[in-house]
Design a protein around this motif. Structure first.
Motif, PDB file in Angstrom:
ATOM      1  N   TRP A  59       0.840  -1.210   0.000  1.00 15.84           N
ATOM      2  CA  TRP A  59       0.000   0.000   0.000  1.00 15.84           C
ATOM      3  C   TRP A  59       0.872   1.256   0.000  1.00 15.84           C
ATOM      4  O   TRP A  59       0.660   2.177  -0.788  1.00 15.84           O
ATOM      5  CB  TRP A  59      -0.903  -0.016   1.251  1.00 15.84           C
ATOM      6  CG  TRP A  59      -2.077   0.900   1.174  1.00 15.84           C
ATOM      7  CD1 TRP A  59      -3.362   0.559   0.868  1.00 15.84           C
ATOM      8  CD2 TRP A  59      -2.092   2.319   1.412  1.00 15.84           C
ATOM      9  NE1 TRP A  59      -4.164   1.671   0.891  1.00 15.84           N
ATOM     10  CE2 TRP A  59      -3.415   2.757   1.227  1.00 15.84           C
ATOM     11  CE3 TRP A  59      -1.128   3.248   1.759  1.00 15.84           C
ATOM     12  CZ2 TRP A  59      -3.797   4.088   1.378  1.00 15.84           C
ATOM     13  CZ3 TRP A  59      -1.493   4.581   1.906  1.00 15.84           C
ATOM     14  CH2 TRP A  59      -2.814   4.996   1.721  1.00 15.84           C
ATOM     15  N   ARG A  60       1.875   1.276   0.895  1.00 20.41           N
ATOM     16  CA  ARG A  60       2.778   2.447   0.990  1.00 20.41           C
ATOM     17  C   ARG A  60       3.573   2.617  -0.299  1.00 20.41           C
ATOM     18  O   ARG A  60       3.765   3.729  -0.779  1.00 20.41           O
ATOM     19  CB  ARG A  60       3.764   2.269   2.148  1.00 20.41           C
ATOM     20  CG  ARG A  60       3.131   2.312   3.500  1.00 20.41           C
ATOM     21  CD  ARG A  60       2.877   3.723   3.964  1.00 20.41           C
ATOM     22  NE  ARG A  60       1.572   3.785   4.592  1.00 20.41           N
ATOM     23  CZ  ARG A  60       0.773   4.835   4.623  1.00 20.41           C
ATOM     24  NH1 ARG A  60       1.140   5.961   4.053  1.00 20.41           N
ATOM     25  NH2 ARG A  60      -0.398   4.790   5.199  1.00 20.41           N
ATOM     26  N   LEU A  61       4.044   1.499  -0.850  1.00 22.97           N
ATOM     27  CA  LEU A  61       4.826   1.578  -2.091  1.00 22.97           C
ATOM     28  C   LEU A  61       3.966   2.127  -3.225  1.00 22.97           C
ATOM     29  O   LEU A  61       4.424   2.947  -4.037  1.00 22.97           O
ATOM     30  CB  LEU A  61       5.377   0.185  -2.461  1.00 22.97           C
ATOM     31  CG  LEU A  61       6.397  -0.388  -1.466  1.00 22.97           C
ATOM     32  CD1 LEU A  61       6.737  -1.826  -1.825  1.00 22.97           C
ATOM     33  CD2 LEU A  61       7.676   0.461  -1.438  1.00 22.97           C
ATOM     34  N   ILE A 133      -2.781  13.770   3.047  1.00 22.19           N
ATOM     35  CA  ILE A 133      -3.382  12.693   2.261  1.00 22.19           C
ATOM     36  C   ILE A 133      -3.390  11.411   3.072  1.00 22.19           C
ATOM     37  O   ILE A 133      -2.521  11.174   3.901  1.00 22.19           O
ATOM     38  CB  ILE A 133      -2.643  12.459   0.919  1.00 22.19           C
ATOM     39  CG1 ILE A 133      -1.146  12.231   1.136  1.00 22.19           C
ATOM     40  CG2 ILE A 133      -2.889  13.591  -0.049  1.00 22.19           C
ATOM     41  CD1 ILE A 133      -0.417  11.717  -0.109  1.00 22.19           C
ATOM     42  N   ASP A 134      -4.368  10.590   2.838  1.00 20.26           N
ATOM     43  CA  ASP A 134      -4.543   9.239   3.373  1.00 20.26           C
ATOM     44  C   ASP A 134      -4.766   9.210   4.885  1.00 20.26           C
ATOM     45  O   ASP A 134      -5.704   8.597   5.346  1.00 20.26           O
ATOM     46  CB  ASP A 134      -3.411   8.330   2.833  1.00 20.26           C
ATOM     47  CG  ASP A 134      -2.591   7.552   3.829  1.00 20.26           C
ATOM     48  OD1 ASP A 134      -3.170   7.029   4.755  1.00 20.26           O
ATOM     49  OD2 ASP A 134      -1.376   7.427   3.617  1.00 20.26           O
ATOM     50  N   ARG A 135      -3.956   9.894   5.682  1.00 16.21           N
ATOM     51  CA  ARG A 135      -4.201   9.959   7.130  1.00 16.21           C
ATOM     52  C   ARG A 135      -4.389  11.416   7.546  1.00 16.21           C
ATOM     53  O   ARG A 135      -3.720  12.307   7.008  1.00 16.21           O
ATOM     54  CB  ARG A 135      -3.039   9.370   7.915  1.00 16.21           C
ATOM     55  CG  ARG A 135      -2.857   7.897   7.661  1.00 16.21           C
ATOM     56  CD  ARG A 135      -1.798   7.288   8.547  1.00 16.21           C
ATOM     57  NE  ARG A 135      -1.597   5.891   8.190  1.00 16.21           N
ATOM     58  CZ  ARG A 135      -0.719   5.096   8.770  1.00 16.21           C
ATOM     59  NH1 ARG A 135       0.048   5.544   9.751  1.00 16.21           N
ATOM     60  NH2 ARG A 135      -0.594   3.839   8.389  1.00 16.21           N
ATOM     61  N   ASP A 136      -5.234  11.615   8.545  1.00 14.33           N
ATOM     62  CA  ASP A 136      -5.520  12.974   9.009  1.00 14.33           C
ATOM     63  C   ASP A 136      -4.865  13.201  10.382  1.00 14.33           C
ATOM     64  O   ASP A 136      -4.375  12.262  11.006  1.00 14.33           O
ATOM     65  CB  ASP A 136      -7.041  13.154   9.118  1.00 14.33           C
ATOM     66  CG  ASP A 136      -7.476  14.610   9.026  1.00 14.33           C
ATOM     67  OD1 ASP A 136      -6.601  15.502   8.997  1.00 14.33           O
ATOM     68  OD2 ASP A 136      -8.692  14.854   8.988  1.00 14.33           O
ATOM     69  N   ASP A 191     -10.061   4.891  13.660  1.00 11.06           N
ATOM     70  CA  ASP A 191     -11.395   4.966  13.057  1.00 11.06           C
ATOM     71  C   ASP A 191     -11.921   3.611  12.590  1.00 11.06           C
ATOM     72  O   ASP A 191     -13.125   3.352  12.652  1.00 11.06           O
ATOM     73  CB  ASP A 191     -11.379   5.942  11.871  1.00 11.06           C
ATOM     74  CG  ASP A 191     -11.294   7.389  12.337  1.00 11.06           C
ATOM     75  OD1 ASP A 191     -11.364   7.627  13.556  1.00 11.06           O
ATOM     76  OD2 ASP A 191     -11.169   8.277  11.476  1.00 11.06           O
ATOM     77  N   ARG A 192     -11.034   2.750  12.100  1.00 11.57           N
ATOM     78  CA  ARG A 192     -11.499   1.427  11.656  1.00 11.57           C
ATOM     79  C   ARG A 192     -11.981   0.601  12.850  1.00 11.57           C
ATOM     80  O   ARG A 192     -12.898  -0.199  12.730  1.00 11.57           O
ATOM     81  CB  ARG A 192     -10.374   0.697  10.898  1.00 11.57           C
ATOM     82  CG  ARG A 192     -10.143   1.297   9.525  1.00 11.57           C
ATOM     83  CD  ARG A 192      -8.896   0.769   8.835  1.00 11.57           C
ATOM     84  NE  ARG A 192      -8.703   1.436   7.551  1.00 11.57           N
ATOM     85  CZ  ARG A 192      -7.629   1.326   6.787  1.00 11.57           C
ATOM     86  NH1 ARG A 192      -6.626   0.563   7.170  1.00 11.57           N
ATOM     87  NH2 ARG A 192      -7.544   1.963   5.646  1.00 11.57           N
ATOM     88  N   LYS A 193     -11.354   0.811  13.984  1.00 11.32           N
ATOM     89  CA  LYS A 193     -11.790   0.129  15.229  1.00 11.32           C
ATOM     90  C   LYS A 193     -13.161   0.674  15.646  1.00 11.32           C
ATOM     91  O   LYS A 193     -14.079  -0.079  15.940  1.00 11.32           O
ATOM     92  CB  LYS A 193     -10.723   0.390  16.305  1.00 11.32           C
ATOM     93  CG  LYS A 193     -10.973  -0.246  17.656  1.00 11.32           C
ATOM     94  CD  LYS A 193      -9.733   0.010  18.526  1.00 11.32           C
ATOM     95  CE  LYS A 193     -10.000  -0.145  20.009  1.00 11.32           C
ATOM     96  NZ  LYS A 193     -10.170  -1.531  20.425  1.00 11.32           N
ATOM     97  N   ILE A 280      -9.099  -4.794   5.152  1.00 10.55           N
ATOM     98  CA  ILE A 280      -9.254  -3.503   4.463  1.00 10.55           C
ATOM     99  C   ILE A 280      -8.021  -3.241   3.612  1.00 10.55           C
ATOM    100  O   ILE A 280      -6.898  -3.547   4.031  1.00 10.55           O
ATOM    101  CB  ILE A 280      -9.454  -2.373   5.507  1.00 10.55           C
ATOM    102  CG1 ILE A 280     -10.774  -2.579   6.256  1.00 10.55           C
ATOM    103  CG2 ILE A 280      -9.435  -0.984   4.832  1.00 10.55           C
ATOM    104  CD1 ILE A 280     -11.012  -1.665   7.425  1.00 10.55           C
ATOM    105  N   ASP A 281      -8.185  -2.683   2.483  1.00 13.00           N
ATOM    106  CA  ASP A 281      -7.173  -2.168   1.536  1.00 13.00           C
ATOM    107  C   ASP A 281      -7.490  -2.560   0.091  1.00 13.00           C
ATOM    108  O   ASP A 281      -7.438  -1.721  -0.783  1.00 13.00           O
ATOM    109  CB  ASP A 281      -5.728  -2.603   1.834  1.00 13.00           C
ATOM    110  CG  ASP A 281      -5.017  -1.635   2.780  1.00 13.00           C
ATOM    111  OD1 ASP A 281      -5.631  -0.611   3.171  1.00 13.00           O
ATOM    112  OD2 ASP A 281      -3.862  -1.896   3.151  1.00 13.00           O
ATOM    113  N   GLY A 282      -7.729  -3.859  -0.165  1.00 10.53           N
ATOM    114  CA  GLY A 282      -8.007  -4.281  -1.543  1.00 10.53           C
ATOM    115  C   GLY A 282      -6.769  -4.468  -2.381  1.00 10.53           C
ATOM    116  O   GLY A 282      -6.774  -4.180  -3.578  1.00 10.53           O
TER     117      GLY A 282
HETATM  118  O1  AHR Z   1      -3.307   4.896   6.088  1.00 10.17           O
HETATM  119  C1  AHR Z   1      -3.767   3.829   5.345  1.00 10.17           C
HETATM  120  C2  AHR Z   1      -3.249   2.529   5.869  1.00 10.17           C
HETATM  121  O2  AHR Z   1      -1.874   2.614   6.046  1.00 10.17           O
HETATM  122  C3  AHR Z   1      -3.439   1.357   4.955  1.00 10.17           C
HETATM  123  O3  AHR Z   1      -4.628   0.692   5.154  1.00 10.17           O
HETATM  124  C4  AHR Z   1      -2.301   0.511   5.389  1.00 10.17           C
HETATM  125  O4  AHR Z   1      -2.131  -0.640   4.626  1.00 10.17           O
HETATM  126  C5  AHR Z   1      -1.247   1.508   5.430  1.00 10.17           C
HETATM  127  O5  AHR Z   1      -0.029   1.208   5.997  1.00 10.17           O
END
Ligand code: AHR
Length: 346
Positions: A59-61, A133-136, A191-193, A280-282
């Motif tokens: 995912w990170r890559l 992006i991706d995390r807040d 949040d997923r928890k 989660i991720d796909g």
């Molecule tokens: O922030 C998204 C999450 O961070 C992804 O679900 C995970 O695979 C990654 O490391």
């Protein structure tokens, strides 16, 4: 959440009025209609700072590749990219180094939501606009639309809800669940928890759950596997010994689910039959595992932030008021559609 945000904002403004906290500096200037947000002038090319959290999973890559593809390869701009190697202190130091190079904008995923929030304020005070992006970050410390342009990303709470909803149906509402959590303090882990646990407790806002809850679904153990395959496997091995009655696993990402599958198989269990897994991720490996019958389902969480970061940044350059959350819509993969998307993800 809202009121603590507002209190914090008032406190900051008060401090600013007294001339103690709000530093208005840097070469970019400030947009008067958007409080302290630094502005970004129109030009042909930009220098973009990008502080990645780690490169420890596909995912990170894929996220890093998407940023490089968009900004370096397609646009020919300069991307100052760093990698924090899964170390929050290093990500803070990486951002200091990026700030010192005075990029036009910094776009990054904060590894932990509280620890990185003050750094967002520092970047703002250096006159450099930020897009997360991706995390807040924690909104009681830094506010989108005021301290940074916006957060671009998925609805992690809803991802947790969707995983729980699928699991409730797959198990008929009866399950002894091990939860493998993501990195402690990271926005998606929190949040997923919340989304998952609130759904099975019947407290998920706006979601109609049968009889208001699933009392037959019990989380018997919950521990961080730090979003990595190896830690997911190790944690699962330990939790399995203490909880041999487990019948389901909810992993906050695919890598940990794949690690859990390995642990289950090593212990003589049959993932997909006596233990049902959802994650989660796909990613591609997860779709393969669904087709093999080992993983039940995965909620998509897209890592392809390059194009949407560019588009959002240019809307800001053009003077558009940007919504505080640019929401990424995610798909859902299970046995009904996984084969169709195999090899097309990351
Ligand atoms: O922030 C998204 C999450 O961070 C992804 O679900 C995970 O695979 C990654 O490391």
């Amino acid at each position: 959440m809202m009121s603590s945000r507002m209190t914090t904002r008032r406190t900051l403004l008060k401090a600013g009025a007294a001339g103690t906290a709000l530093v208005v500096a840097g070469r970019a200037g400030f947009n008067s209609s958007l409080a302290q947000l630094p502005t970004l002038e129109k030009k042909d090319s930009y220098v973009v700072g990008f502080a990645q959290t780690d490169s420890a999973n596909p995912w990170r890559l894929a996220e890093t590749a998407s940023m490089k593809q968009q900004f370096e390869e397609e646009l020919g701009w300069t991307l100052i990219a760093t990698d924090a190697n899964a170390d929050t202190a290093k990500q803070l130091a990486d951002l200091d180094s990026i700030i010192a190079q005075q990029p036009d904008i910094i776009i990054f995923p904060p590894r932990e939501s509280q620890a990185l929030a003050p750094k967002v304020l520092e970047i703002r005070d250096a006159g450099i606009p930020v897009i997360l992006i991706d995390r807040d970050v924690d909104h009681s410390i830094a506010v989108p639309g005021e301290d940074y342009i916006t957060f671009i990303g998925s609805d992690f709470v809803d991802q947790g809800r969707r995983a729980a909803e699928w699991l409730a149906q797959a198990t008929g509402g009866t399950a002894k669940i091990i939860q493998l959590e993501g990195t402690t303090g990271a926005d998606p882990a929190i949040d997923r928890k919340t989304g998952f646990e609130d759904y099975i407790a019947g407290t998920f806002k706006g979601t109609p759950t049968a009889d208001g809850a699933y009392p037959g679904m019990e989380i018997i153990a919950s521990q961080s596997g730090n979003f990595t395959r190896d830690e997911g496997r190790q944690v699962m091995e330990t939790l399995l010994q203490a909880n041999p009655d487990v019948t389901a696993v909810y992993a906050h990402n695919d890598e940990m689910a794949i690690g859990a599958i390995a642990a289950l198989e090593a212990a003589g269990r049959t993932p997909g039959e006596d233990v049902i897994l959802v994650s989660i991720d796909g990613q591609n490996n997860a779709l393969d595992a669904i087709v093999e019958g080992k993983l039940g389902a995965t909620v998509e969480s897209s890592p392809f932030f390059g194009p949407i970061s560019y588009e959002t940044m240019m809307r800001f350059v053009d003077g558009e008021e940007i919504e505080p959350w640019v929401k990424v819509e995610d798909r859902f993969f299970d046995i009904n559609n996984a084969a169709e998307f195999q090899g097309q993800q990351f």
